[in-house]
Design an enzyme around this catalytic site. Sequence first.
Site, short mmCIF file in Angstrom:
data_model
loop_
_atom_site.label_atom_id
_atom_site.label_comp_id
_atom_site.label_asym_id
_atom_site.label_seq_id
_atom_site.Cartn_x
_atom_site.Cartn_y
_atom_site.Cartn_z
N ARG A 108 35.73 -0.94 10.85
CA ARG A 108 36.45 0.30 10.37
C ARG A 108 35.59 1.53 10.16
O ARG A 108 34.33 1.23 10.17
CB ARG A 108 36.55 0.12 8.81
CG ARG A 108 38.27 -0.16 8.48
CD ARG A 108 38.51 -0.57 7.06
NE ARG A 108 38.10 0.50 6.26
CZ ARG A 108 38.28 0.50 4.93
NH1 ARG A 108 38.81 -0.77 4.47
NH2 ARG A 108 37.87 1.10 4.07
N ARG A 163 43.39 6.61 -8.05
CA ARG A 163 42.10 6.69 -7.72
C ARG A 163 41.38 7.88 -8.40
O ARG A 163 40.40 8.09 -8.30
CB ARG A 163 42.01 6.93 -6.33
CG ARG A 163 40.88 5.94 -5.36
CD ARG A 163 40.95 6.15 -3.95
NE ARG A 163 40.11 5.43 -3.40
CZ ARG A 163 40.22 4.27 -2.53
NH1 ARG A 163 41.36 3.73 -2.69
NH2 ARG A 163 39.22 3.70 -1.84
N ARG A 169 31.25 -6.28 6.61
CA ARG A 169 32.62 -6.03 7.09
C ARG A 169 32.68 -5.12 8.02
O ARG A 169 33.48 -4.99 8.97
CB ARG A 169 33.37 -5.22 5.72
CG ARG A 169 34.77 -5.13 6.01
CD ARG A 169 35.35 -4.64 4.81
NE ARG A 169 35.27 -3.40 4.51
CZ ARG A 169 35.98 -2.85 3.36
NH1 ARG A 169 36.97 -3.50 2.58
NH2 ARG A 169 35.63 -1.66 3.05
N ARG A 189 31.56 6.43 -0.72
CA ARG A 189 32.49 6.11 -1.27
C ARG A 189 32.24 5.38 -2.68
O ARG A 189 33.15 5.44 -3.51
CB ARG A 189 33.12 4.93 -0.30
CG ARG A 189 34.20 5.61 0.86
CD ARG A 189 34.38 4.70 2.17
NE ARG A 189 34.81 3.41 1.84
CZ ARG A 189 34.39 2.42 2.82
NH1 ARG A 189 33.81 2.59 3.74
NH2 ARG A 189 35.05 1.19 2.39
N LYS A 209 39.59 -6.20 -3.85
CA LYS A 209 40.93 -5.87 -4.40
C LYS A 209 41.87 -6.37 -3.38
O LYS A 209 42.93 -6.94 -3.60
CB LYS A 209 40.79 -4.59 -4.31
CG LYS A 209 40.03 -3.60 -5.46
CD LYS A 209 40.61 -2.26 -5.64
CE LYS A 209 40.19 -1.61 -4.41
NZ LYS A 209 39.18 -1.02 -3.82
P1 ADP Z 1 37.94 0.92 0.09
O1 ADP Z 1 38.45 0.85 -1.22
O2 ADP Z 1 37.25 -0.30 0.72
O3 ADP Z 1 37.11 2.20 0.21
P2 ADP Z 1 40.59 1.64 0.86
O4 ADP Z 1 41.32 1.10 2.25
O5 ADP Z 1 41.28 1.57 -0.48
O6 ADP Z 1 39.29 1.09 1.11
O7 ADP Z 1 40.52 3.27 1.34
C1 ADP Z 1 39.87 3.82 2.47
C2 ADP Z 1 39.93 5.27 2.41
O8 ADP Z 1 41.19 5.79 2.14
C3 ADP Z 1 39.27 6.07 1.17
O9 ADP Z 1 37.77 6.10 1.14
C4 ADP Z 1 39.99 7.41 0.96
O10 ADP Z 1 39.47 8.27 1.69
C5 ADP Z 1 41.37 6.97 1.40
N1 ADP Z 1 42.17 6.70 0.40
C6 ADP Z 1 42.71 5.34 0.17
N2 ADP Z 1 43.42 5.51 -1.15
C7 ADP Z 1 43.47 6.77 -1.49
C8 ADP Z 1 43.99 7.58 -2.76
N3 ADP Z 1 44.73 6.77 -3.58
N4 ADP Z 1 43.75 8.71 -2.89
C9 ADP Z 1 42.86 9.32 -2.03
N5 ADP Z 1 42.18 8.86 -0.90
C10 ADP Z 1 42.57 7.63 -0.73
#
Ligand code: ADP
Length: 187
Positions: free
Chosen positions: A133, A88, A127, A144, A13
């Site tokens: 990360r 989400r 990654r 996740r 994404k």
């Molecule tokens: P990925 O989709 O690769 O897990 P992201 O950068 O989108 O990576 O998200 C990393 C973490 O940030 C998630 O596992 C969550 O803990 C938090 N996070 C990101 N966006 C949200 C959201 N909209 N609601 C709740 N937690 C979020």
Amino acid sequence: MNIILLGAPGSGKGTQGEILSSSLGVPRIATGDVLRAAVAAGARLGEKAQRFMDRGELVPDDVILGLIREKLASPEAAKGVIMDGFPRNPAQATAVDGFLSSRGARVDQVVSFDVSEGELVLRAIGRASTEGRSDDTPDTIRKRLEVYREQTQPLIEHYQKRNIVSIIDGTGTIDEVAKRVEDAVQS
Ligand code: ADP
């Protein structure tokens, strides 16, 4: 043009969101990036968010909903946005739908990235070694993926009721996937 990119962690994404953002000229808003920046800056929001992120859990809605509204209300977002990483869960989807409709706008298109779980795990491991990360450990990745399946995937159905979902194959080269995203958004 308000577009949601939906997909499991590692589905691409972020990469595709950047490409789409420059081709459409609308900003990409990524809640994960905003949260990581808040953590790095030592901001209150970041302090609250970090332990959830490190466990692979969703950051609670009381933290996220304000953030989403603030980002969607910013002047740059007025002509449209690419939402990467939100909504989400159903509460966030309701908040996004409500906010946009209060401005006479709506979610126009949802692009969902289809990638097998085996491939996602491989990508995440790759990654982890390049980006470092803190939430890219095997246990967190598993968590996740589970959170995605349980809380985020149901949003596909929510938006399918409005006939605005395109499910695209998220495997192949970046250019191949970008072409599919472009076709989905133009359809
Ligand atoms: P990925 O989709 O690769 O897990 P992201 O950068 O989108 O990576 O998200 C990393 C973490 O940030 C998630 O596992 C969550 O803990 C938090 N996070 C990101 N966006 C949200 C959201 N909209 N609601 C709740 N937690 C979020």
